[in-house]
Design an enzyme around this catalytic site. Structure first.
Site, PDB file in Angstrom:
ATOM      1  N   LYS A 574       0.872  -1.182   0.000  1.00 49.02           N
ATOM      2  CA  LYS A 574       0.000   0.000   0.000  1.00 49.02           C
ATOM      3  C   LYS A 574       0.897   1.216   0.000  1.00 49.02           C
ATOM      4  O   LYS A 574       2.117   1.087   0.149  1.00 49.02           O
ATOM      5  CB  LYS A 574      -0.933   0.007   1.224  1.00 49.02           C
ATOM      6  CG  LYS A 574      -0.241  -0.323   2.549  1.00 49.02           C
ATOM      7  CD  LYS A 574      -1.237  -0.427   3.699  1.00 49.02           C
ATOM      8  CE  LYS A 574      -1.780  -1.823   3.922  1.00 49.02           C
ATOM      9  NZ  LYS A 574      -3.226  -1.913   3.703  1.00 49.02           N
ATOM     10  N   ARG A 575       0.316   2.413  -0.153  1.00 47.39           N
ATOM     11  CA  ARG A 575       1.131   3.613  -0.055  1.00 47.39           C
ATOM     12  C   ARG A 575       1.893   3.615   1.257  1.00 47.39           C
ATOM     13  O   ARG A 575       1.398   3.137   2.290  1.00 47.39           O
ATOM     14  CB  ARG A 575       0.248   4.863  -0.144  1.00 47.39           C
ATOM     15  CG  ARG A 575      -0.227   5.150  -1.532  1.00 47.39           C
ATOM     16  CD  ARG A 575       0.926   5.370  -2.480  1.00 47.39           C
ATOM     17  NE  ARG A 575       1.512   6.676  -2.258  1.00 47.39           N
ATOM     18  CZ  ARG A 575       1.432   7.681  -3.125  1.00 47.39           C
ATOM     19  NH1 ARG A 575       0.803   7.532  -4.282  1.00 47.39           N
ATOM     20  NH2 ARG A 575       1.983   8.840  -2.854  1.00 47.39           N
ATOM     21  N   LYS A 580      -0.310   4.179   8.161  1.00 51.02           N
ATOM     22  CA  LYS A 580      -0.462   2.764   7.767  1.00 51.02           C
ATOM     23  C   LYS A 580       0.555   1.866   8.475  1.00 51.02           C
ATOM     24  O   LYS A 580       0.462   0.644   8.423  1.00 51.02           O
ATOM     25  CB  LYS A 580      -0.320   2.622   6.252  1.00 51.02           C
ATOM     26  CG  LYS A 580      -1.447   3.312   5.468  1.00 51.02           C
ATOM     27  CD  LYS A 580      -1.250   3.136   3.962  1.00 51.02           C
ATOM     28  CE  LYS A 580      -2.218   3.959   3.128  1.00 51.02           C
ATOM     29  NZ  LYS A 580      -3.545   3.326   2.985  1.00 51.02           N
ATOM     30  N   THR A 685      -9.030  -1.365   0.851  1.00 50.99           N
ATOM     31  CA  THR A 685      -9.711  -2.243  -0.093  1.00 50.99           C
ATOM     32  C   THR A 685      -8.837  -3.439  -0.459  1.00 50.99           C
ATOM     33  O   THR A 685      -9.345  -4.474  -0.874  1.00 50.99           O
ATOM     34  CB  THR A 685     -10.111  -1.478  -1.371  1.00 50.99           C
ATOM     35  OG1 THR A 685      -9.052  -0.598  -1.728  1.00 50.99           O
ATOM     36  CG2 THR A 685     -11.372  -0.679  -1.152  1.00 50.99           C
ATOM     37  N   LYS A 689      -9.243  -7.785  -1.131  1.00 50.53           N
ATOM     38  CA  LYS A 689      -8.669  -8.546  -2.246  1.00 50.53           C
ATOM     39  C   LYS A 689      -7.907  -9.755  -1.731  1.00 50.53           C
ATOM     40  O   LYS A 689      -8.035 -10.866  -2.267  1.00 50.53           O
ATOM     41  CB  LYS A 689      -7.753  -7.642  -3.083  1.00 50.53           C
ATOM     42  CG  LYS A 689      -8.505  -6.500  -3.753  1.00 50.53           C
ATOM     43  CD  LYS A 689      -7.592  -5.423  -4.324  1.00 50.53           C
ATOM     44  CE  LYS A 689      -8.428  -4.179  -4.676  1.00 50.53           C
ATOM     45  NZ  LYS A 689      -7.610  -2.990  -4.957  1.00 50.53           N
TER      46      LYS A 689
HETATM   47  C1  GLG Z   1      -8.803   6.364   0.713  1.00 53.61           C
HETATM   48  C2  GLG Z   1      -8.671   5.719   2.068  1.00 53.61           C
HETATM   49  C3  GLG Z   1      -8.818   4.217   2.047  1.00 53.61           C
HETATM   50  C4  GLG Z   1     -10.054   3.830   1.259  1.00 53.61           C
HETATM   51  C5  GLG Z   1      -9.982   4.430  -0.125  1.00 53.61           C
HETATM   52  C6  GLG Z   1     -11.235   4.164  -0.921  1.00 53.61           C
HETATM   53  O1  GLG Z   1      -7.471   6.061   2.673  1.00 53.61           O
HETATM   54  O2  GLG Z   1      -8.918   3.731   3.363  1.00 53.61           O
HETATM   55  O3  GLG Z   1     -10.140   2.431   1.161  1.00 53.61           O
HETATM   56  O4  GLG Z   1      -9.845   5.838  -0.048  1.00 53.61           O
HETATM   57  O5  GLG Z   1     -12.344   4.642  -0.239  1.00 53.61           O
HETATM   58  N1  GLG Z   1      -7.110   7.616  -0.463  1.00 53.61           N
HETATM   59  C7  GLG Z   1      -7.542   6.419  -0.112  1.00 53.61           C
HETATM   60  O6  GLG Z   1      -6.955   5.447  -0.496  1.00 53.61           O
END
Ligand code: GLG
Length: 845
Positions: A574-575, A580, A685, A689
């Site tokens: 993830k980023r 995080k 999300t 997955k």
């Molecule tokens: C944001 C949130 C995520 C989320 C996504 C989609 O940080 O937690 O799952 O939107 O709603 N900028 C993101 O990724």
């Protein structure tokens, strides 16, 4: 009717129409035809790239047939439509997905084979369309797939960036380097330039209010830029329904400014053309960071171009929506009966004052009439409650770039105050969305007040939206305006496409058509009884094993690294962001490393082997996140080379994370980590997955993790850490009653000290990162470290009981039905947009 066939003989037209290719021969003919004419290349020296391009052009022909039928059907039936405005669409590759949705994958695989190529190699030639940063942009892509699959009349609107998210390189020292992503260099077969669909977009200049008592104004002068449409076809799965994603490119209105040109100012003339094109030249690479946190860069520094992007895109989209609405011959007052506009985060919030401007200045409506239309048209989804990610624009900047919009924003604010007073709640400062010194506009407040409904993206997050950032609005406007739509993912890309073997096993086991369970994902529950079936479990785990080997092979061919596949694969992708907590993960790895070093050979025999994967990009200006990457890379260097430990623990940072890389990593994971500080990750999300592909979840009680646990059962997930209500208190204590880490958490203190002592090199370079933990520890590493380590040990223990682990894996997949983006998009369609499916005839016109 006849009016749809304005010229010539209908029979001749029909005779010339193509339909979606049906047999392998039609496929090979079409591919060969494109090699010959579209590409002008020869059979004898065609390479994989050429084969990809020809196959893509051929698939595009099929998409176009359905796309045409779909758009014609919409024009004829005039259903209410929804428009999804998103500054990011993280689409990834298209060919494989398009063929699966069209039901043509097997025929193309066959056809390509007959022409001497391997389909997998051909698919690999495609560059990702990476017009997004992370979850928000990928969510938009999943929602487009689901809208088309559910036959919903939904169009996306975005920007056609010349450069997508930067390519990430890792230097020999482990530093992230950024290189541009020229994704359009090989041309893009998936887009249709619509050079005839253009709009003039104004910036700067003056807005003069008319003193005729109508509140109207004339906005004139300044700069005008041309918006040009590019259409991307979005095929539904197992339906002819093919929606449109319209992306705008900015261009100078005339090639050159002829006046300056003739006056001999060649450079000045070219400059104007440069600045117009600059608007859609690059995607801003920030995710949750408007500027580097913990540093005092003024928030609006260098952001004028970003504001221009936002306005350019919302103005072009609204002009286009308005033109389509008017072509249908409706009365302007009916606008909300035919149009719903979804604001994906606050980025398109300027659409609210822009629609007010159109309705008042161009359509001659009164303020109240216009406001009624606006507040019945827009819907706003919030994606974060992190304070540093909430957009604010300085009033002087808006005043300069968009003078008329600033007037309207002030009017909205003032009208809000009047309403407030009449509701006797004047003590609430809710319309203070123009506030601060210098004055700034809080976009979340503007988006909220101008929308019909507002939602968050998971239950906990939607609750937090209502109790924190938009609390006053809930009091003022009533709670019924606020809701939740838990995010979802498309099972087409995130199971069928990325994990074909598992998809085939599921189809065989459920004894129903693949097209049935892929469109009703709750059908996966039928797998539950098979968790008890030993032979089934063996097949299930053999597929996981082959997916691990596929990943290892991918890493070997792309990076030259040898990965052992007889170990647990533990993944965090993830980023890179402090919230995080990749830092928590890497500190846990280091802790494990030292524990291994202390073990006797006998003790080591009982150890659960682990391969830990990280991947993700850091915002280029996010210093602490970049240090985290550097630490991971250098820890990997030490651990992977240490003969004492390398058999038991391997660590990899895979560079240049992308949708395509995720498609290889996710099916290979035994366990994945979603370990944000409680209350900070709106949804997540990728957690969905991984679980859909039978990977177990290690996480905090945050975002959609909570709902995943509700579905699959607490005993099938690994949870740890403090809960959301405790967070504020803990932060307060860090600041006002700090306890030294040596006392609070000795194992963590040891790990931090080893890093400081230079065990992983760096010569003190990591101190600023370590100090974020030693000092205020905003993200609660010191509070969660012990329970994190204890939970990692529980994971080890659970994994050693292989059969029990596979049962958990099967049960997890079986209970993921809720997280299909089909479910989510249907909730938006029914409870928000009020739109209905439109069935599309197959077989062309
Ligand atoms: C944001 C949130 C995520 C989320 C996504 C989609 O940080 O937690 O799952 O939107 O709603 N900028 C993101 O990724």
């Amino acid at each position: 009717g006849k009016d749809q066939w304005p010229r010539g003989d209908e029979g001749v037209w029909r005779d010339g129409m193509r339909t979606v290719d049906k047999d392998v021969q039609a496929v090979t003919r079409s591919i060969v035809g494109h090699v010959q004419t579209s590409l002008a290349r020869q059979a004898y020296n065609l390479d994989n790239l050429g084969a990809y391009q020809a196959a893509a052009l051929s698939a595009r022909d099929d998409l176009l047939v359905n796309w045409n039928t779909t758009q014609l059907t919409f024009t004829r039936k005039q259903p209410k439509r929804a428009y999804y405005l998103s500054l990011e669409f993280l689409m990834g590759r298209t060919l494989d997905n398009a063929l699966l949705n069209l039901g043509l994958k097997d025929k193309f695989t066959d056809g390509v084979q007959k022409l001497g190529f391997n389909m997998e190699d051909v698919i690999e030639q495609e560059r990702d369309a990476a017009l997004g940063n992370g979850g928000l942009g990928r969510l938009a892509a999943c929602y487009l797939d689901s809208s088309a699959s559910q036959e919903l009349p939904v169009w996306g609107y975005g920007l056609r960036y010349k450069y997508g998210i930067f390519q990430q390189l890792i230097s020999p020292q482990g530093e992230q380097l950024e290189a541009p992503d020229p994704w359009l260099d090989n041309q893009n077969p998936w887009e249709l330039p619509r050079l005839d669909v253009t709009y003039d977009i104004r910036f700067y200049g003056r807005a003069d209010r008319l003193d005729d008592g109508t509140g109207r104004a004339v906005w004139h002068g300044g700069q005008e830029v041309l918006a040009v449409a590019y259409d991307v076809m979005i095929p539904g799965y197992d339906t002819a329904s093919t929606n449109n994603l319209r992306l705008w490119e900015s261009k100078p209105q005339r090639g050159f400014d002829l006046n300056s040109f003739n006056a001999g100012n060649y450079e000045g003339a070219v400059e104007a053309s440069n600045s117009a094109s600059a608007i859609t030249s690059v995607l801003y690479p920030n995710d949750h960071t408007t500027c580097a946190p913990n540093r005092s860069i003024p928030i609006h520094f260098g952001k004028e171009l970003r504001l221009k992007q936002q306005y350019f895109w919302t103005a072009a989209s609204l002009a286009d929506i308005m033109r389509r609405f008017k072509n249908a011959g409706k009365n302007i007052r009916e606008f909300p009966d035919f149009v719903a506009i979804q604001l994906n985060d606050t980025h398109p919030t300027l659409a609210i004052p822009e629609l007010m401007r159109i309705l008042i200045d161009d359509e001659d409506l009164t303020w109240d009439q216009a406001w009624t239309i606006v507040t019945n048209t827009f819907f706003y989804t919030n994606h974060t409650v992190l304070p540093e990610a909430l957009e604010k624009w300085p009033v002087p900047l808006i005043e300069n770039v968009l003078p008329r919009h600033m007037q309207i924003i002030y009017d909205i604010s003032m009208n809000g105050q009047v309403l407030l007073a009449s509701n006797h709640v004047s003590d609430i400062q809710l319309t203070a969305f123009v506030e601060g010194q210098p004055k700034q506009v809080r976009m979340a407040h503007l988006a909220c007040i101008g929308s019909r409904k507002v939602n968050g993206v998971a239950e906990l997050h939607s609750e937090l939206v209502q109790t924190t950032i938009l609390k006053d609005f809930v009091e003022f406007e009533g709670v019924s305006k606020f809701g939740n739509v838990t995010n979802g993912i498309t099972p087409r890309r995130w199971l069928d496409q990325c994990n074909p073997e598992l998809s085939a096993l599921i189809t065989k086991t459920l004894k129903i058509e693949k097209s049935v369970w892929l469109k009703d994902l709750t059908k996966l529950e039928g797998l539950l009884p098979f968790a008890e079936d030993k032979a089934f479990r063996a097949q299930w785990s053999a597929i996981k094993q082959r997916n691990k080997e596929r990943l290892a092979h991918h890493v070997q061919t792309t990076l030259g690294l040898i990965i052992r596949t007889d170990a647990m694969f533990d993944v965090q992708i993830k980023r890179i962001h402090e919230y995080k907590r990749q830092t928590l993960n890497i500190l846990g790895v280091i802790h494990r490393y030292f524990a291994l070093k202390k073990m006797t050979p006998e003790e080591k025999k009982k150890v659960n082997r682990r391969v830990v994967f990280f991947a993700g990009k850091a915002a280029p200006a996010y210093y602490i996140a970049k240090l985290t990457i550097r630490l991971i890379v250098n820890v990997a260097r030490v651990i992977n080379a240490d003969p004492d430990t390398k058999e038991y623990l391997q660590l990899y940072f895979l560079p240049d994370y992308s949708v395509s890389l995720a498609e290889v990593l996710i099916p290979a994971s035994d366990i994945s980590q979603h370990i944000s500080t409680a209350g900070t990750e709106a949804s997540g999300t990728s957690n969905m997955k991984f679980c859909l592909n039978g990977g177990l979840l290690l996480g905090t009680v945050d975002g959609a993790n909570i709902e995943i646990a509700e579905e699959v059962g607490e005993n099938n997930v690994f949870f740890f850490g403090h809960l959301t209500p405790a967070v504020e208190d803990l932060r307060y204590q860090h600041l006002y009653h700090p306890v030294p880490i040596e006392e609070k958490c000795p194992p963590l203190a040891f790990v931090l000290n080893q890093i400081s002592a230079g065990v992983f090199g760096g010569d003190g370079v990591y101190e600023p990162l370590l100090n974020t933990i030693r000092q205020s520890d905003y993200y609660l590493i010191t509070d969660d470290f012990d329970s994190y380590i204890a939970t990692l040990e529980m994971v080890d223990e659970a994994y050693l009981d292989k059969e029990e682990w596979i049962k958990k894996s099967i049960r997890t997949t079986a209970k993921m039905g809720k997280f299909s983006s089909d479910r989510a998009i249907n909730e938006y369609a029914e409870s928000y947009w009020n739109i209905e499916p439109v069935s599309i005839p197959t077989g062309g016109l």
